[in-house]
Design a protein around this motif. Structure first.
Motif, mmCIF file in Angstrom:
data_model
loop_
_atom_site.group_PDB
_atom_site.id
_atom_site.type_symbol
_atom_site.label_atom_id
_atom_site.label_comp_id
_atom_site.label_asym_id
_atom_site.label_seq_id
_atom_site.Cartn_x
_atom_site.Cartn_y
_atom_site.Cartn_z
ATOM 1 N N THR A 91 21.491 27.231 20.408
ATOM 2 C CA THR A 91 20.887 25.720 20.647
ATOM 3 C C THR A 91 19.894 25.585 19.443
ATOM 4 N N VAL A 92 19.274 26.591 18.715
ATOM 5 C CA VAL A 92 18.456 26.289 17.441
ATOM 6 C C VAL A 92 19.529 25.888 16.409
ATOM 7 N N VAL A 93 20.600 26.638 16.246
ATOM 8 C CA VAL A 93 21.534 26.112 15.121
ATOM 9 C C VAL A 93 22.117 24.723 15.370
ATOM 10 N N LEU B 76 17.347 26.530 8.695
ATOM 11 C CA LEU B 76 18.493 27.771 9.198
ATOM 12 C C LEU B 76 18.169 28.995 8.347
ATOM 13 N N VAL B 77 17.885 28.702 6.875
ATOM 14 C CA VAL B 77 17.685 29.707 6.069
ATOM 15 C C VAL B 77 16.453 30.613 6.448
ATOM 16 N N VAL B 78 15.266 29.780 6.811
ATOM 17 C CA VAL B 78 14.318 30.529 7.499
ATOM 18 C C VAL B 78 14.512 31.173 8.707
ATOM 19 N N VAL B 79 15.357 30.641 9.798
ATOM 20 C CA VAL B 79 15.523 31.491 10.792
ATOM 21 C C VAL B 79 16.353 32.505 10.520
ATOM 22 N N SER B 80 17.184 32.554 9.668
ATOM 23 C CA SER B 80 17.894 33.996 9.418
ATOM 24 C C SER B 80 17.072 35.101 8.690
#
Lengths: 187, 512
Positions: free
Chosen positions: B88-90, B470-474
């Motif tokens: 869901t975040v993606v 998304l980079v931050v999420v990874s």
């Protein structure tokens, strides 16, 4: 028009119907009209709609339901479209102008809300309740709350069929018009 | 409002949102607000489900109050809640990117009666696939997801892309047919489609029949997950869609296939020892994928082949099939969903700068777009598994599982290392050729009328922000590697143990 005729209407128009007998109105592909089909469509259209409502209502215990009811109702519109309804055939009743996607959206919303409502009463999602009551003439009637879900599906399917008519049917009409203009251009 | 309705919300909310965006078909802002609100709400529900599942065991919703195995249940255990959250975040980030790309290309007022509803329907399908506890509902979830993806991959394009979209549609329809056949066979053999109930019923079947059903499941979900040799459709179809759509498909759809494999292999067809077939498939997938990537000049095709290669990593953990391996796969899926979606989003930004997907025609982009160079470098290195990124953490979990399970798995663990190094080589080569060297002039958009806008260099801040998020999420996955691998290893224990899932669905009657 059995009342005293309006004197301003010429006498030879007194018996003219109040609305167009042919629901089709202007036919975009005018060359291929068939009177027989248009008459049949005029008679069958309301009949098929009533039958689709019957299917919708009996669906909980018998064969039928929102999906088949919606398809049958959609077929009524397809019939009218083929009989020469043109793009207007995709507008319900030609008077209530609802855009088909809106119908799809409302149907889906009704179905999803029906699924969520039982949760507000502490019951599981999609749980249903049976309500029985007595009506004069009709006798005992039981209504299941999941009928609302069926109604949602019914609207959704009609919307889908009308949208198909609008998108695909208008293409057929355009092709027909182009074919006609090509012929006249060649002649 | 009870806890038992929570697992239904991630499915119903996006559907309701889809309905609302259709009705609000003329107001672009309403559609955007609905989409973002709904996905944020689903993400919040996923967090709650994850916490509940991690503390008190799986959360079960019996649809309509009909108990399993007769009724349909939705069940959120650690694995499904975790994957639901990251998906869901993606999806949310991709939606923000897509919205801003549409604003840049078509203007602020452009509403669409297809894009927003279909996007949300796809999200509902993905959620249902994660949450359902029933093989037939899983089929329905796949169909919802696929039907929506057919629209997204073929809308507003030209003939060549329709053609490559058709490959996708036909392959997906074939796999759906196979899936339906499998469901019918399973039902005919056991009389149930409830996953928890199947766990005991399938074990009572003759061994030959069990093997046939298990192989059918592998082929069905293998097509969806793009395991070599069932991967051929993927590099031909995914790269031709607009960047957000490709990112969503590459990030989520193949992973749903992996999830379905993970669930069915552990719950219904457990082998108790490393599966030779899956080990071979994993090794072949890893190598063929990465070698294919090295041969590509088209940036998106290259990323697609890398996607195939990394599917092999996930199959490897599944093939090891003990708690450690399964946990490794779960962690890898979480990492890979994020990083693959990011790479495709950034690739979209790159092609908007360069006007081409051909790596030969690019060069020197680092001078003109330094931010882009960083945004590509981080997920690329994460994908290759350079420490201390999330890719390293996930690969380490897989390697540990491989090393502890005998010589066969240790050999394939060596292939994992080799494929990681080749991945590193592939992405570094891309980075050098695209971002270093002499700057080249951007090429004009070959077809300005379709949905694929390239070479205009017109982007907006939110498009970068969504990719950067998304980079931050990874990166956050790498930072939170401790608690996260705690959750995945507990999820792995649950999956291999099977008792928590079956007790939650069937009550104590399900205990063996």
């Amino acid at each position: 028009m059995t009342a005293t005729p309006d004197t301003r209407v010429p006498w030879d128009r007194w018996d003219a119907p109040a609305e167009d007998w042919m629901l089709s109105g202007e036919c975009p592909a005018g060359t291929e009209r068939t009177l027989l089909l248009e008459l049949a469509a005029r008679i069958l259209f309301p009949t098929v709609l009533v039958f689709s409502l019957y299917l919708l209502l009996v669906g909980h215990y018998g064969p039928g339901g929102g999906f088949s009811g919606g398809l049958v109702a959609g077929l009524a519109f397809v019939l009218r479209h083929i009989a020469g309804g043109g793009s207007d055939g995709a507008q319900i009743g030609a008077r209530i102008k609802v855009r088909p996607p809106v119908l799809v959206g409302i149907g889906l919303a009704v179905a999803v809300v029906t699924a969520l409502v039982p949760a507000a009463f502490g019951a599981p999602v999609l749980a249903s309740v049976k309500v029985g009551f007595h009506l004069p003439l009709l006798g005992d009637i039981e209504i299941v709350s999941s009928l609302a879900l069926d109604i949602g599906v019914y609207l959704l399917i009609i919307g889908v069929v009308l949208d198909l008519l609008r998108s695909l049917g208008s293409g057929i009409e355009r092709d027909a018009r182009e074919a006609t203009s090509d012929q006249t251009g060649a002649a | 409002m009870t806890a038992s309705m929570l697992p239904a919300l991630p499915v119903l909310l996006p559907l309701l949102g889809a309905a609302a965006t259709v009705v609000a078909g003329r107001s672009a802002w309403a559609q955007r607000a609905i989409g973002i609100t709904v996905l944020s709400a689903v993400a919040a529900v996923a967090v709650v489900l994850l916490v509940m599942a991690d503390r008190g065991g799986p959360v079960v919703a019996e649809i309509g109050g009909w108990p399993a195995p007769v009724g349909i249940v939705l069940i959120a255990d650690r694995l499904s809640a975790l994957l639901l959250l990251i998906s869901t975040v993606v999806t949310l980030a991709v939606l923000v990117y897509a919205i801003d790309q549409r604003i840049v290309d078509y203007g602020r007022r452009t509403a669409s009666t297809t894009f927003h509803p279909i996007f949300l329907v796809l999200s509902a399908g993905v959620s249902l696939a994660y949450l359902t506890g029933d093989l037939f509902s899983l089929f329905v979830a796949f169909e919802i997801m696929l039907a929506a993806s057919y629209v997204l991959i073929t809308r507003r394009t030209d003939a060549t892309r329709i053609r490559s979209g058709m490959t996708y549609v036909i392959i997906s329809l074939a796999s759906s047919l196979l899936f339906l056949t499998t469901v019918a066979l399973v039902y005919a053999a056991t009389g149930t489609v409830n996953l928890a109930d199947l766990a005991t019923r399938v074990a009572e079947l003759p061994t030959g029949l069990q093997t046939v059903l298990a192989m059918l499941v592998v082929v069905t979900f293998g097509i969806k997950a793009a395991i070599v040799p069932l991967h051929f459709w993927l590099p031909d179809s995914y790269p031709n869609a607009p960047a957000p759509v490709t990112a969503l498909f590459a990030g989520l759809l193949t992973k749903v296939g992996i999830y379905a494999l993970l669930r069915t292999r552990t719950l219904i067809f457990p082998e108790g020892h490393p599966s030779t077939l899956l080990l071979v498939l994993a090794a072949v997938t890893m190598i063929v994928g990465v070698l294919g990537a090295l041969a590509q000049n088209d940036l998106n095709r290259l990323l697609s082949f890398l996607l195939v290669s990394h599917i092999g990593f996930m199959i490897f953990g599944l093939a090891v099939s003990d708690a450690q391996g399964v946990a490794g796969t779960a962690l890898y899926v979480v990492h890979h969903i994020t990083v693959q979606a990011t790479l495709f989003l950034v690739s979209g930004l790159i092609t908007r700068r360069t006007g081409t997907v051909s790596i030969d025609a690019m060069g020197g982009l680092a001078k003109r777009a330094p931010l882009l160079a960083v945004l590509f470098a981080i997920p690329a290195l994460t994908l290759a598994g350079v420490p201390p990124t999330s890719g390293f953490v996930a690969k380490l979990a897989l390697l540990q599982a491989g090393a502890d399970n005998g010589p066969g798995t240790a050999v394939v663990a060596g292939v994992v290392v080799l494929a990681s190094l080749l991945t590193l080589y592939a992405v570094v080569r891309v980075w050098v050729r695209v971002f270093w060297g002499e700057p080249k002039e951007p090429l004009p958009d070959p077809d300005p009328h379709d949905d694929l806008v390239v070479g205009t260099a017109r982007t907006s801040m939110p498009m970068y922000a969504a990719s950067a998020a998304l980079v931050v999420v990874s990166l956050a996955i790498a930072v939170a590697a401790g608690p996260l691998s705690g959750i995945t290893s507990r999820a792995g224990d649950d999956l291999v143990d099977r008792t928590p899932y079956r007790t939650a669905v069937l009550g104590n009657g399900g205990a063996p």
